[in-house]
Design a protein around this motif. Structure first.
Motif, PDB file in Angstrom:
ATOM      1  N   SER A  89       0.849  -1.190   0.000  1.00 37.33           N
ATOM      2  CA  SER A  89       0.000   0.000   0.000  1.00 37.33           C
ATOM      3  C   SER A  89       0.884   1.239   0.000  1.00 37.33           C
ATOM      4  CB  SER A  89      -0.903  -0.010   1.231  1.00 37.33           C
ATOM      5  OG  SER A  89      -1.692   1.154   1.281  1.00 37.33           O
ATOM      6  N   LEU A  90       0.637   2.143  -0.960  1.00 36.30           N
ATOM      7  CA  LEU A  90       1.438   3.355  -1.087  1.00 36.30           C
ATOM      8  C   LEU A  90       0.611   4.589  -0.729  1.00 36.30           C
ATOM      9  CD1 LEU A  90       3.369   2.737  -4.439  1.00 36.30           C
ATOM     10  CD2 LEU A  90       4.167   2.336  -2.105  1.00 36.30           C
ATOM     11  N   ARG A  91       1.267   5.592  -0.193  1.00 35.21           N
ATOM     12  CA  ARG A  91       0.646   6.887   0.059  1.00 35.21           C
ATOM     13  C   ARG A  91       1.344   7.926  -0.812  1.00 35.21           C
ATOM     14  NH1 ARG A  91       0.364   8.561   6.077  1.00 35.21           N
ATOM     15  NH2 ARG A  91      -1.551   7.342   6.018  1.00 35.21           N
ATOM     16  N   ILE A  92       0.552   8.711  -1.524  1.00 32.09           N
ATOM     17  CA  ILE A  92       1.103   9.668  -2.468  1.00 32.09           C
ATOM     18  C   ILE A  92       1.155  11.069  -1.867  1.00 32.09           C
ATOM     19  CG2 ILE A  92      -1.144  10.144  -3.538  1.00 32.09           C
ATOM     20  CD1 ILE A  92       0.337  10.434  -6.217  1.00 32.09           C
ATOM     21  N   ARG A 148      -9.560  10.084   0.347  1.00 30.49           N
ATOM     22  CA  ARG A 148     -10.463   8.933   0.284  1.00 30.49           C
ATOM     23  C   ARG A 148      -9.666   7.634   0.283  1.00 30.49           C
ATOM     24  NH1 ARG A 148     -14.260   9.923  -4.778  1.00 30.49           N
ATOM     25  NH2 ARG A 148     -12.201   9.920  -5.755  1.00 30.49           N
ATOM     26  N   HIS A 149      -8.486   7.684  -0.342  1.00 25.94           N
ATOM     27  CA  HIS A 149      -7.585   6.535  -0.385  1.00 25.94           C
ATOM     28  C   HIS A 149      -6.158   7.052  -0.218  1.00 25.94           C
ATOM     29  CE1 HIS A 149     -11.068   4.409  -2.012  1.00 25.94           C
ATOM     30  NE2 HIS A 149     -11.151   5.345  -2.949  1.00 25.94           N
ATOM     31  N   SER A 150      -5.298   6.220   0.337  1.00 21.61           N
ATOM     32  CA  SER A 150      -3.920   6.652   0.555  1.00 21.61           C
ATOM     33  C   SER A 150      -3.176   6.890  -0.751  1.00 21.61           C
ATOM     34  CB  SER A 150      -3.166   5.607   1.392  1.00 21.61           C
ATOM     35  OG  SER A 150      -3.085   4.367   0.687  1.00 21.61           O
ATOM     36  N   ASP A 151      -3.570   6.185  -1.815  1.00 20.78           N
ATOM     37  CA  ASP A 151      -2.868   6.330  -3.094  1.00 20.78           C
ATOM     38  C   ASP A 151      -3.466   7.438  -3.965  1.00 20.78           C
ATOM     39  OD1 ASP A 151      -5.266   5.152  -3.778  1.00 20.78           O
ATOM     40  OD2 ASP A 151      -4.390   3.337  -4.631  1.00 20.78           O
ATOM     41  N   GLU A 152      -4.264   8.323  -3.363  1.00 20.27           N
ATOM     42  CA  GLU A 152      -4.862   9.445  -4.091  1.00 20.27           C
ATOM     43  C   GLU A 152      -4.763  10.703  -3.228  1.00 20.27           C
ATOM     44  OE1 GLU A 152      -9.102  10.071  -6.266  1.00 20.27           O
ATOM     45  OE2 GLU A 152      -9.191   9.930  -4.075  1.00 20.27           O
ATOM     46  N   ILE A 153      -4.496  11.827  -3.873  1.00 18.67           N
ATOM     47  CA  ILE A 153      -4.507  13.112  -3.178  1.00 18.67           C
ATOM     48  C   ILE A 153      -5.213  14.115  -4.076  1.00 18.67           C
ATOM     49  CG2 ILE A 153      -2.235  13.841  -4.061  1.00 18.67           C
ATOM     50  CD1 ILE A 153      -1.816  15.122  -1.250  1.00 18.67           C
ATOM     51  N   LEU A 158       5.890  14.447  -7.793  1.00 18.56           N
ATOM     52  CA  LEU A 158       5.101  13.543  -6.964  1.00 18.56           C
ATOM     53  C   LEU A 158       6.016  12.515  -6.311  1.00 18.56           C
ATOM     54  CD1 LEU A 158       2.180  12.818  -9.478  1.00 18.56           C
ATOM     55  CD2 LEU A 158       2.388  14.712  -7.863  1.00 18.56           C
ATOM     56  N   GLU A 159       5.569  12.037  -5.159  1.00 21.14           N
ATOM     57  CA  GLU A 159       6.310  10.990  -4.458  1.00 21.14           C
ATOM     58  C   GLU A 159       5.324  10.053  -3.783  1.00 21.14           C
ATOM     59  OE1 GLU A 159       9.266  10.657  -0.637  1.00 21.14           O
ATOM     60  OE2 GLU A 159       9.656  12.262  -2.085  1.00 21.14           O
ATOM     61  N   ALA A 160       5.623   8.775  -3.802  1.00 24.26           N
ATOM     62  CA  ALA A 160       4.785   7.781  -3.128  1.00 24.26           C
ATOM     63  C   ALA A 160       5.689   6.856  -2.324  1.00 24.26           C
ATOM     64  CB  ALA A 160       3.967   6.980  -4.135  1.00 24.26           C
ATOM     65  N   CYS A 161       5.201   6.442  -1.147  1.00 29.59           N
ATOM     66  CA  CYS A 161       5.986   5.567  -0.286  1.00 29.59           C
ATOM     67  C   CYS A 161       5.045   4.619   0.435  1.00 29.59           C
ATOM     68  CB  CYS A 161       6.793   6.390   0.721  1.00 29.59           C
ATOM     69  SG  CYS A 161       5.748   7.327   1.854  1.00 29.59           S
ATOM     70  N   VAL A 162       5.609   3.618   1.022  1.00 33.46           N
ATOM     71  CA  VAL A 162       4.831   2.699   1.839  1.00 33.46           C
ATOM     72  C   VAL A 162       4.216   3.471   2.994  1.00 33.46           C
ATOM     73  CG1 VAL A 162       4.934   0.662   3.321  1.00 33.46           C
ATOM     74  CG2 VAL A 162       6.264   0.738   1.210  1.00 33.46           C
ATOM     75  N   VAL A 163       2.937   3.244   3.262  1.00 40.69           N
ATOM     76  CA  VAL A 163       2.241   3.972   4.321  1.00 40.69           C
ATOM     77  C   VAL A 163       2.966   3.771   5.641  1.00 40.69           C
ATOM     78  CG1 VAL A 163       0.095   4.177   5.605  1.00 40.69           C
ATOM     79  CG2 VAL A 163       0.039   3.777   3.144  1.00 40.69           C
ATOM     80  N   GLN A 164       3.384   4.900   6.219  1.00 42.00           N
ATOM     81  CA  GLN A 164       4.124   4.853   7.472  1.00 42.00           C
ATOM     82  C   GLN A 164       3.907   6.163   8.209  1.00 42.00           C
ATOM     83  OE1 GLN A 164       8.248   4.493   6.435  1.00 42.00           O
ATOM     84  NE2 GLN A 164       8.173   6.167   4.984  1.00 42.00           N
ATOM     85  N   SER A 165       4.626   6.338   9.299  1.00 43.92           N
ATOM     86  CA  SER A 165       4.480   7.566  10.067  1.00 43.92           C
ATOM     87  C   SER A 165       4.958   8.761   9.249  1.00 43.92           C
ATOM     88  CB  SER A 165       5.272   7.459  11.369  1.00 43.92           C
ATOM     89  OG  SER A 165       6.620   7.121  11.107  1.00 43.92           O
ATOM     90  N   LEU A 166       4.461   9.932   9.630  1.00 39.56           N
ATOM     91  CA  LEU A 166       4.734  11.147   8.875  1.00 39.56           C
ATOM     92  C   LEU A 166       6.074  11.744   9.264  1.00 39.56           C
ATOM     93  CD1 LEU A 166       1.174  12.617   9.316  1.00 39.56           C
ATOM     94  CD2 LEU A 166       2.051  11.473   7.291  1.00 39.56           C
ATOM     95  N   SER A 167       6.594  12.609   8.388  1.00 41.10           N
ATOM     96  CA  SER A 167       7.843  13.301   8.684  1.00 41.10           C
ATOM     97  C   SER A 167       7.836  14.649   8.003  1.00 41.10           C
ATOM     98  CB  SER A 167       9.044  12.473   8.206  1.00 41.10           C
ATOM     99  OG  SER A 167       9.169  12.532   6.796  1.00 41.10           O
ATOM    100  N   VAL A 168       8.775  15.502   8.398  1.00 39.64           N
ATOM    101  CA  VAL A 168       8.862  16.831   7.816  1.00 39.64           C
ATOM    102  C   VAL A 168       9.301  16.767   6.357  1.00 39.64           C
ATOM    103  CG1 VAL A 168      11.273  17.212   8.462  1.00 39.64           C
ATOM    104  CG2 VAL A 168       9.709  19.167   8.291  1.00 39.64           C
ATOM    105  N   HIS A 169       9.895  15.648   5.948  1.00 39.82           N
ATOM    106  CA  HIS A 169      10.341  15.487   4.564  1.00 39.82           C
ATOM    107  C   HIS A 169       9.203  15.062   3.640  1.00 39.82           C
ATOM    108  CE1 HIS A 169      14.293  15.624   6.383  1.00 39.82           C
ATOM    109  NE2 HIS A 169      14.024  14.550   7.089  1.00 39.82           N
TER     110      HIS A 169
END
Length: 374
Positions: free
Chosen positions: A172-175, A218-223, A244-255
């Motif tokens: 699962s990716l978050r964009i 609505r979904h992690s792979d959509e913004i 654009l950047e997508a990564c495995v859903v994880q905790s947030l960061s300033v980057h």
């Protein structure tokens, strides 16, 4: 294994400073003592401090924070080069909203055992993975149910934008949208005008000067977001350039974040978790940047051309032929109603004349006496 994982070094500048000490263990645990240096008038608040995404373990004294964390739990960035593994991260202290955040880099370098595979992706791996992912970005109609039927927008209207990523695996990716800018050419090097829209690794700058904002996911792979059409290159072709950047859903960061300004609250808000909006405090200054990604992929997209024109401020979502047909129907309806009203008034006038005015006087004959009396 432990004997092979020899600690080589950590940031020399950090060691040279009295306000930071770093101990990198061979078991991937790191101990950090940090004094943010707020001055004599301010006390250190542990709730405002982070190492990557991890809060402090304790407050050692009135001005010193202790972090005891596992590197693979706090969004450390890993890079493998020439047989060495480098783990880097950022210490962050968010002061009051009107003050810039305090940052300090942390880095540990280890020998990489021969034959051991990294659990995190490197830059080279990310480039290969990127080819396996599909990024999409388009201008939508107002309710995001389909592409925009027209690319002409009136001043003050909303330009709906949607970006998605389609993973080629089961992960699962978050964009995120790292940066965006308006330009008057598909190649920014040839553009006569350029204006930043999103900067500082995910800060929607236009939300502070206009009505632009991110929409709830609505979904992690959509913004999704709305951009307010402002006075930029009116009547000219405009292109939207985005990273654009997508990564495995994880905790947030300033980057890696999505922040927009909320005028009612007079502060920046984090889209995915408002309770961690302190990661957006750098949007008014300069957020720490990194070119490395953990288990992530990226892409560059260009939308357009579209045009911003003088108008009423509502989204022009119809084609010119549709607008012409609609306007002709309106004028036809006005004409029919006017003719009907005139006809009805004419019929009523004639009926009144025949039935009441003329009809009531048909048998009237003036008396001879009346005619000769005067």
């Amino acid at each position: 294994m432990i004997s092979e994982l020899l600690f080589l070094m950590f940031v020399a500048t950090a060691m040279a400073q009295k306000d930071l000490s770093v101990e990198c263990g061979s078991d991937y645990w790191v101990t950090v003592h940090w004094r943010p240096g707020l001055g004599f008038s301010q006390k250190v608040d542990p709730s405002r401090a982070l190492l990557g995404t991890c809060p402090p373990s304790s407050l050692m004294s009135e001005d010193t924070l202790l972090f005891r964390v596992f590197m693979r739990d706090c969004d450390f960035i890993q890079q493998v080069m020439e047989g060495r593994v480098t783990y880097s991260n950022m210490l962050i202290y968010a002061r009051r909203p009107e003050l810039p955040i305090i940052t300090q880099s942390v880095k540990c370098v280890y020998d990489s055992p021969v034959g051991e595979e990294s659990e995190f992706s490197t830059e080279e791996q990310d480039e290969n993975v990127e080819k396996q992912e599909t990024f999409n970005m388009e201008i939508m109609n107002p309710d995001f149910s389909g592409p925009a039927p027209s690319l002409r927008f009136g001043l003050g209207s909303s330009i709906p934008i949607r970006a998605t990523v389609e993973p080629r695996s089961h992960r699962s990716l978050r964009i995120y949208i790292k940066s965006c800018e308006f330009a008057t050419d598909a190649d920014t090097r040839r553009a006569t005008q350029v204006h930043p829209i999103i900067a500082n690794a995910g800060c929607l700058m236009e939300s502070k000067s206009g009505n632009s904002s991110f929409l709830p996911r609505r979904h992690s792979d959509e913004i999704r977001l709305y951009l307010e059409a402002f006075r930029f290159a009116l009547g000219e072709k405009i292109f939207l350039h985005c990273d654009l950047e997508a990564c495995v859903v994880q905790s947030l960061s300033v980057h890696r974040k999505a922040c927009h300004y909320v005028p009612e609250k007079r502060r920046w808000m984090l889209l995915d978790d408002p309770s961690q909006s302190y990661t957006c405090t750098c949007c008014d200054s300069s957020c720490p940047r990194t070119d490395l990604m953990i288990d992530g992929v990226s892409a560059h997209k260009v939308l357009g051309p579209f045009v911003i024109v003088e108008g009423s401020g509502s989204l022009d979502s119809r084609s010119s032929s549709e607008r012409g047909m609609s306007e002709s129907r309106v004028w036809l309806l006005v004409f029919v109603v006017a003719v009907a009203l005139v006809t009805v008034m004419g019929v009523l006038a004639v009926s009144y004349y025949l039935c009441f005015w003329r009809g009531g006087r048909l048998g009237y004959r003036p008396s001879r006496d009346l005619l000769t009396k005067y």
